[in-house]
Design an enzyme around this catalytic site. Structure first.
Site, PDB file in Angstrom:
ATOM      1  N   PHE A 196       0.816  -1.228   0.000  1.00  0.00           N
ATOM      2  CA  PHE A 196       0.000   0.000   0.000  1.00  0.00           C
ATOM      3  C   PHE A 196       0.842   1.268   0.000  1.00  0.00           C
ATOM      4  O   PHE A 196       0.439   2.293   0.505  1.00  0.00           O
ATOM      5  CB  PHE A 196      -1.041  -0.023   1.139  1.00  0.00           C
ATOM      6  N   LEU A 197       2.042   1.142  -0.590  1.00  0.00           N
ATOM      7  CA  LEU A 197       2.875   2.333  -0.791  1.00  0.00           C
ATOM      8  C   LEU A 197       3.115   2.573  -2.280  1.00  0.00           C
ATOM      9  O   LEU A 197       4.123   3.159  -2.653  1.00  0.00           O
ATOM     10  CB  LEU A 197       4.213   2.191  -0.066  1.00  0.00           C
ATOM     11  N   CYS A 238     -15.212  -0.150  -1.616  1.00  0.00           N
ATOM     12  CA  CYS A 238     -15.023  -0.114  -0.155  1.00  0.00           C
ATOM     13  C   CYS A 238     -14.286   1.117   0.349  1.00  0.00           C
ATOM     14  O   CYS A 238     -14.869   1.928   1.069  1.00  0.00           O
ATOM     15  CB  CYS A 238     -14.280  -1.370   0.296  1.00  0.00           C
TER      16      CYS A 238
HETATM   17  C1  UDX Z   1     -10.266  -3.205   0.529  1.00  0.00           C
HETATM   18  C2  UDX Z   1      -9.482  -3.747   1.738  1.00  0.00           C
HETATM   19  O1  UDX Z   1      -8.125  -4.019   1.324  1.00  0.00           O
HETATM   20  C3  UDX Z   1     -10.143  -5.005   2.261  1.00  0.00           C
HETATM   21  O2  UDX Z   1      -9.455  -5.474   3.419  1.00  0.00           O
HETATM   22  C4  UDX Z   1     -11.589  -4.678   2.621  1.00  0.00           C
HETATM   23  O3  UDX Z   1     -12.265  -5.824   3.077  1.00  0.00           O
HETATM   24  C5  UDX Z   1     -12.322  -4.098   1.432  1.00  0.00           C
HETATM   25  O4  UDX Z   1     -11.617  -2.963   0.926  1.00  0.00           O
HETATM   26  P1  UDX Z   1     -10.475  -3.864  -2.046  1.00  0.00           P
HETATM   27  O5  UDX Z   1     -11.550  -2.838  -2.195  1.00  0.00           O
HETATM   28  O6  UDX Z   1     -10.665  -5.192  -2.689  1.00  0.00           O
HETATM   29  O7  UDX Z   1     -10.192  -4.178  -0.495  1.00  0.00           O
HETATM   30  O8  UDX Z   1      -9.164  -3.179  -2.654  1.00  0.00           O
HETATM   31  P2  UDX Z   1      -7.651  -2.942  -2.189  1.00  0.00           P
HETATM   32  O9  UDX Z   1      -6.801  -4.059  -2.628  1.00  0.00           O
HETATM   33  O10 UDX Z   1      -7.573  -2.527  -0.784  1.00  0.00           O
HETATM   34  O11 UDX Z   1      -7.304  -1.683  -3.113  1.00  0.00           O
HETATM   35  C6  UDX Z   1      -8.046  -0.470  -2.962  1.00  0.00           C
HETATM   36  C7  UDX Z   1      -7.586   0.582  -3.929  1.00  0.00           C
HETATM   37  O12 UDX Z   1      -6.320   1.102  -3.531  1.00  0.00           O
HETATM   38  C8  UDX Z   1      -7.411   0.161  -5.386  1.00  0.00           C
HETATM   39  O13 UDX Z   1      -7.997   1.140  -6.227  1.00  0.00           O
HETATM   40  C9  UDX Z   1      -5.907   0.101  -5.581  1.00  0.00           C
HETATM   41  O14 UDX Z   1      -5.539   0.352  -6.913  1.00  0.00           O
HETATM   42  C10 UDX Z   1      -5.466   1.217  -4.658  1.00  0.00           C
HETATM   43  N1  UDX Z   1      -4.075   1.067  -4.184  1.00  0.00           N
HETATM   44  C11 UDX Z   1      -3.708  -0.032  -3.457  1.00  0.00           C
HETATM   45  C12 UDX Z   1      -3.134   2.066  -4.458  1.00  0.00           C
HETATM   46  O15 UDX Z   1      -3.449   3.074  -5.091  1.00  0.00           O
HETATM   47  N2  UDX Z   1      -1.858   1.919  -3.989  1.00  0.00           N
HETATM   48  C13 UDX Z   1      -1.468   0.847  -3.274  1.00  0.00           C
HETATM   49  O16 UDX Z   1      -0.290   0.791  -2.879  1.00  0.00           O
HETATM   50  C14 UDX Z   1      -2.421  -0.170  -2.997  1.00  0.00           C
END
Ligand code: UDX
Length: 464
Positions: free
Chosen positions: A278-279, A289
């Site tokens: 998540f970086l 979500c």
């Molecule tokens: C999220 C939570 O991770 C999960 O635990 C919860 O139950 C539901 O919400 P999800 O919506 O499936 O899950 O997506 P996630 O993998 O968390 O990604 C969310 C968004 O963040 C995406 O648009 C992704 O592209 C973005 N993201 C993720 C980034 O921009 N940078 C990152 O480093 C990681």
């Protein structure tokens, strides 16, 4: 008088209760068969329980009963077919029958954002809980899994107490779900934690029976009160969102200072207190979500007088939405200030890879904004073409990468599917009108693309 009690008398004298330690394996109902509910129902059957999935939408129920998952989720189709064939899993629209049959009822319905504010819309959760309470025929455990504002469980307990038939014993607890789309099966069968909120020793023991498989594998169990369990879920999502907006804020500093945020993130990630996940700087978060959950938490925190938490999340949201504007600016720059009548090739429509979900997708948001500025936008996504077309029918859609970039004045990589990262830049350059690429997810090998003749722009990567 007969010597033997009829089945009915037995049921009346000894109402079926799943709370007893020697009760048979609990039967499960799952209300709501969207991403969360469908996956949860299949996973519960896979863990060896008899399960009924319930939904008010007959089309969803018919599809699932026929072994078809109504959305793209890797591995779920196979597991659904397997569990239907095992005879342990079925689907119905008949909530009364399902509730009368099962012992543990999971509430897995959606909690979308309301149309008029940032608050979560709890109508579906209330309707599902009412339907359970009205149709109870024996003792039961009601388990909330949906993401809800803190305080919801306590209100639902009152609702159940008002609605349930006399003589039936129920408990309502919260057991939030943390599954990620694209990894839903893995996350449900092997959760990295199991939170049980508001349980008594009896309901905790019953939930431990339900989750015996993952617990035996080592999934940690956190037992807590109802409000803490409700808050764990939204706080987890708020933290992930904050982490993404943090790196995106730092990306803008990198840009101004000629640094490279991708290298910086790798260096930060080696600190185990921070971690690399998540970086990834870029277009920011979207989906069904994170955006709605942080807004609902903002709203609830304000209601509770916790204004600092709310303003922190407001910043997180603003930074996130600013990333979309930034990518639009880069596209305008690549076209000398105007995209009017320019061809824009968009690679990616889903809010992240390995899903066909386009709910609050940053990629589609950017594509639509460029279309509104007069560009001819052609979108390609390996899975989300159909869902994208249903939401934005006026955009052009291609069936492969080459078709999307043909004649393009600028190409935008908006979702980091492997197919785009592995593409052959030289071949693609020859198809465009002008080989300009904007890497909005920071995942392309900049050197490979520039060596192949592309002019390259990214977020927080002027150094690249
Ligand atoms: C999220 C939570 O991770 C999960 O635990 C919860 O139950 C539901 O919400 P999800 O919506 O499936 O899950 O997506 P996630 O993998 O968390 O990604 C969310 C968004 O963040 C995406 O648009 C992704 O592209 C973005 N993201 C993720 C980034 O921009 N940078 C990152 O480093 C990681």
């Amino acid at each position: 008088m007969t010597d033997h009690l009829s089945d009915l008398d037995v049921a009346e004298l000894f109402p079926r209760t799943p709370f007893s330690p020697d009760a048979p394996t609990p039967r499960i109902s799952v209300l709501g068969t969207g991403y969360l509910g469908a996956t949860h129902a299949v996973a519960m059957a896979q863990l060896g329980m008899e399960v009924v999935g319930v939904d008010t939408d007959p089309h969803k129920v018919a599809a699932l009963a026929a072994g078809k998952v109504p959305f793209f989720e890797p591995g779920l189709d196979e597991l659904l077919e397997e569990q239907l064939a095992s005879g342990r899993l079925r689907f119905t629209t008949d909530v009364a029958e399902a509730v009368g049959w099962a012992d543990v009822h999971f509430v897995c319905v959606g909690t979308p954002q309301t149309k008029t504010s940032h608050a979560a819309d709890l109508r579906f959760v209330e309707a599902a809980t009412t339907a359970i309470a009205e149709n109870l025929t024996h003792d039961a455990l009601i388990v909330g899994k949906s993401t809800v504002p803190v305080g919801t469980g306590a209100r639902l307990r009152e609702l159940v107490a008002r609605t349930q038939p006399a003589g039936v014993r129920t408990e309502l607890v919260w057991n939030p779900e943390f599954l990620r789309e694209g990894k839903a099966v893995q996350d449900t069968l092997h959760p990295d934690r199991i939170v049980m909120g508001g349980t008594t020793p009896e309901s905790e023991a019953l939930l431990r029976r339900v989750y015996a498989g993952p617990i035996a594998e080592g999934s940690p169990v956190v037992v807590c009160d109802l409000p803490t369990a409700e808050l764990v879920k939204v706080s987890a999502n708020a933290f992930l969102a904050t982490k993404i907006s943090f790196i995106n804020a730092i990306a803008s500093v990198c840009e101004a200072a000629d640094a490279d945020v991708t290298v910086l993130a790798d260096a930060l990630g080696h600190d185990t207190r921070i971690g690399r996940q998540f970086l990834d700087a870029g277009l920011g978060f979207g989906g069904g979500c994170l955006p709605k959950d942080i807004r609902a938490l903002m709203h609830r925190a304000n209601e509770l007088g916790a204004h600092q938490a709310s303003s922190l999340l407001q910043q997180v949201d603003e930074i996130n939405m600013g990333q979309r504007a930034r990518v639009i600016e880069l596209a305008l720059d690549a076209c000398e200030g105007s995209v009017l009548n320019r061809r824009v090739g968009v690679l990616g429509a889903a809010f992240k890879p390995h899903t066909d979900d386009v709910r609050d997708s940053p990629a589609l948001n950017v594509a639509a904004a460029l279309h509104l500025r007069g560009a001819q936008v052609t979108v390609y996504d390996p899975q989300a073409g159909d869902t994208a077309r249903a939401s934005f029918p006026t955009l052009g859609y291609a069936t492969d990468v080459e078709e999307a970039v043909e004649g393009a004045d600028v190409v935008l990589v908006l979702t980091e599917w492997d197919e785009f990262l592995d593409a052959e830049p030289a071949r693609l350059a020859s198809l465009t009108r002008r080989p300009h690429v904007i890497d909005a997810r920071g995942r392309l090998d900049a050197r490979r693309w520039t060596d192949a003749g592309w002019s390259f722009a990214g977020l927080g990567r002027t150094a690249a």
